[in-house]
Design a protein around this motif. Sequence first.
Motif, PDB file in Angstrom:
ATOM      1  N   ASP A  13      44.026  44.516  44.203  1.00  0.00           N
ATOM      2  CA  ASP A  13      44.425  44.424  42.809  1.00  0.00           C
ATOM      3  C   ASP A  13      45.900  43.293  43.072  1.00  0.00           C
ATOM      4  O   ASP A  13      45.954  42.555  43.832  1.00  0.00           O
ATOM      5  CB  ASP A  13      45.020  45.747  42.404  1.00  0.00           C
ATOM      6  CG  ASP A  13      46.130  46.437  43.435  1.00  0.00           C
ATOM      7  OD1 ASP A  13      46.623  45.750  44.072  1.00  0.00           O
ATOM      8  OD2 ASP A  13      46.066  47.748  43.483  1.00  0.00           O
ATOM      9  N   ARG A  98      41.539  43.675  39.051  1.00  0.00           N
ATOM     10  CA  ARG A  98      41.114  44.556  40.457  1.00  0.00           C
ATOM     11  C   ARG A  98      39.993  44.101  40.768  1.00  0.00           C
ATOM     12  O   ARG A  98      39.065  43.718  39.939  1.00  0.00           O
ATOM     13  CB  ARG A  98      40.947  46.051  39.899  1.00  0.00           C
ATOM     14  CG  ARG A  98      40.911  46.827  40.985  1.00  0.00           C
ATOM     15  CD  ARG A  98      40.814  48.646  40.668  1.00  0.00           C
ATOM     16  NE  ARG A  98      39.453  48.845  40.550  1.00  0.00           N
ATOM     17  CZ  ARG A  98      38.571  49.817  40.022  1.00  0.00           C
ATOM     18  NH1 ARG A  98      39.304  50.673  39.417  1.00  0.00           N
ATOM     19  NH2 ARG A  98      37.466  49.854  40.116  1.00  0.00           N
ATOM     20  N   ASP A  99      39.666  43.907  42.086  1.00  0.00           N
ATOM     21  CA  ASP A  99      38.572  43.361  42.860  1.00  0.00           C
ATOM     22  C   ASP A  99      38.171  42.134  42.178  1.00  0.00           C
ATOM     23  O   ASP A  99      38.928  41.155  42.092  1.00  0.00           O
ATOM     24  CB  ASP A  99      37.503  44.438  42.521  1.00  0.00           C
ATOM     25  CG  ASP A  99      37.840  45.831  43.404  1.00  0.00           C
ATOM     26  OD1 ASP A  99      38.707  45.682  44.119  1.00  0.00           O
ATOM     27  OD2 ASP A  99      37.057  46.749  42.816  1.00  0.00           O
TER      28      ASP A  99
END
Length: 255
Positions: A13, A98-99
């Motif tokens: 993140d 995120r990701d």
Amino acid sequence: MTYQGRFKVWRGDAEGGGLVDYEVDVHEGEVVLDIVHRIQATTAPDLAVRWNCKAGKCGSCSAEINGRPRLMCMTRMSVFDPAETITVTPMRAFPVLRDLVTDVSYNYTKAREVPSFVPPPGVKAGEYRMMQEDVNRVQEFRKCIECFLCQNTCHVVRDHEENKQVFAGPRFLMRIAELDMHPLDAAEETGTDRKRGAREEHGLGYCNITKCCTEVCPEHIRITDNALIPLKERVVDRSYDPLVWLGNRIGRRSR
């Protein structure tokens, strides 16, 4: 043909993260997005990825695959060697949420800063008439699916965070060029100078026409050749051509 593929997917993140190894089945005819979904289904259900149509038309699943900005849904696994390890990372030019999901709000901010089409006075909607040649010229730019891969690969945005305040990027400079080429746009009649705006407000001068934006466009729009270079030429004519400058001065004086 089915084989065991090796993948490295960035996980993390805004605080940080790194590449995580996965081994997953790859079937004939699949694309990278299929593999990411299989990783979600079998190994990492919390893997975040943005997608929608899986048909190359929504622009949602932009990422970097082996370091190249691509749409995951349009990148076939058949272009890679089965023995190759495939790396999937988020777009580098934008903050990670995120990701594989990034915050692309910068692009929507820039979109709102571009003055919209100004209808010609005295002509009702539905009564617009254009030469087919003019339609063809700007229609190419309307194919944009807002994937923001051109924004991501532009080094002015990608490598210089400070430029984001003053540079619209290729996608929105292309929008300005499209409107400036539109034969029915009456922006100048209402006091909106798109050429001046491109130069002074949207950072056209930062673009050095490396054509990296054109190279990654999934719709094969010739952003550099058909939008950015012609826009630069018109801006230079408006700003530096002595005859154009004199004509503008005389025109203003006569009004």
